[in-house]
Scaffold this motif. Sequence first.
Motif, PDB file in Angstrom:
ATOM      1  N   SER A  44      32.095  39.830  35.705  1.00 20.14           N
ATOM      2  CA  SER A  44      31.602  39.458  37.019  1.00 20.14           C
ATOM      3  C   SER A  44      30.090  39.320  36.971  1.00 20.14           C
ATOM      4  CB  SER A  44      31.984  40.524  38.044  1.00 20.14           C
ATOM      5  OG  SER A  44      31.443  40.213  39.299  1.00 20.14           O
ATOM      6  N   GLN A  46      28.398  39.941  39.464  1.00 24.88           N
ATOM      7  CA  GLN A  46      27.984  41.012  40.366  1.00 24.88           C
ATOM      8  C   GLN A  46      28.506  42.336  39.834  1.00 24.88           C
ATOM      9  OE1 GLN A  46      25.883  40.543  42.839  1.00 24.88           O
ATOM     10  NE2 GLN A  46      25.891  38.408  42.237  1.00 24.88           N
ATOM     11  N   ASN A 128      33.704  37.451  39.691  1.00 22.38           N
ATOM     12  CA  ASN A 128      33.443  37.774  41.099  1.00 22.38           C
ATOM     13  C   ASN A 128      34.667  38.225  41.885  1.00 22.38           C
ATOM     14  OD1 ASN A 128      30.689  37.324  40.824  1.00 22.38           O
ATOM     15  ND2 ASN A 128      30.941  35.137  41.198  1.00 22.38           N
ATOM     16  N   TYR A 149      38.833  42.267  46.037  1.00 27.63           N
ATOM     17  CA  TYR A 149      37.645  41.826  46.765  1.00 27.63           C
ATOM     18  C   TYR A 149      36.965  40.733  45.965  1.00 27.63           C
ATOM     19  CZ  TYR A 149      38.258  46.077  49.486  1.00 27.63           C
ATOM     20  OH  TYR A 149      38.773  47.059  50.292  1.00 27.63           O
ATOM     21  N   GLN A 150      36.404  39.773  46.680  1.00 22.50           N
ATOM     22  CA  GLN A 150      35.678  38.662  46.050  1.00 22.50           C
ATOM     23  C   GLN A 150      34.234  38.681  46.552  1.00 22.50           C
ATOM     24  OE1 GLN A 150      36.880  34.665  47.226  1.00 22.50           O
ATOM     25  NE2 GLN A 150      36.579  33.993  45.118  1.00 22.50           N
ATOM     26  N   TRP A 151      33.298  38.447  45.637  1.00 23.51           N
ATOM     27  CA  TRP A 151      31.880  38.386  45.985  1.00 23.51           C
ATOM     28  C   TRP A 151      31.614  37.023  46.615  1.00 23.51           C
ATOM     29  CZ3 TRP A 151      28.267  41.949  46.427  1.00 23.51           C
ATOM     30  CH2 TRP A 151      26.939  41.553  46.533  1.00 23.51           C
ATOM     31  N   LYS A 155      28.157  39.488  49.570  1.00 29.95           N
ATOM     32  CA  LYS A 155      28.883  40.726  49.846  1.00 29.95           C
ATOM     33  C   LYS A 155      30.321  40.612  49.357  1.00 29.95           C
ATOM     34  CE  LYS A 155      30.553  40.126  54.550  1.00 29.95           C
ATOM     35  NZ  LYS A 155      30.520  40.696  55.886  1.00 29.95           N
ATOM     36  N   TRP A 156      30.940  41.771  49.144  1.00 28.81           N
ATOM     37  CA  TRP A 156      32.344  41.819  48.750  1.00 28.81           C
ATOM     38  C   TRP A 156      33.211  41.625  49.979  1.00 28.81           C
ATOM     39  CZ3 TRP A 156      33.440  41.407  43.854  1.00 28.81           C
ATOM     40  CH2 TRP A 156      32.540  41.852  42.895  1.00 28.81           C
TER      41      TRP A 156
END
Length: 179
Positions: A44, A46, A128, A149-151, A155-156
Motif C-alpha cells: 500500500s 499508505q 490502498n 478499508y480503501q484509502w 482517509k480510510w
Amino acid sequence: MVIRITSDDRKIPGRLAPVFFLTLAILFSSGQPVRAQTAEPPVSSQPVPNGLELSKLIWSTMAAVDHANQSGNYSVLRDNAAPGFQLLNNPARLSEIFAGLRASRFDLSNSLLLAPTYSAAPAVVEDNVIRVQGAFGLRPTAISFDLYYQWVEGKWRLYGVSIGQESIANIQPEAAPRR
C-alpha cells in the motif's frame, strides 16, 4: 444463513473487484473470499493504521451500521464508504442486506465498550486496500468482524463489511496490530 454481496465480477480499473458481504448468521462463518495468488505481497502507498487509529476505524464502522440498523436509513453508511461500495449498494439495497441483522435486534453498540481483539494482523490485500479481522469479546456472545478499508481522498473508507455473532469461546487472538 450467510449472505454475501459481491460485485458480480464487475471490474473497476486499477482496483480490486469489490467484495461486499455481510454475515447474518448466529455463528460467524469462516468462509473467506477467494483471492488470486501473486508472486509478491501487495504493497500500500499508505501505511496500515495501527493502535488507536485502527480501533477508531472499526468503532466508527460498528456505530454506523448500528445507527443505520436502528433508523432503517443506510444513506450515511453508504455515503461515507468508498466509491466502489457506493456504486454497488444504494440505501434500499443496504436495507435489504441488513434486514436479518436488524430483525435479530443484535446490539452492535456494545462493541463501543471494548477494544477490538484481532484474529489476524491487519493486512494489505491490494494497493490502498486493507483487511482487518477480529472480534469484540463480549459475553456471552462476541461480535466478530471482517472489514475492508480503501484509502480514498486522504482517509480510510469502508470498502467491505462482514459482521456476525460468535461464541466467546471461539475468539482466539492470533496477532496484534503493529504499534
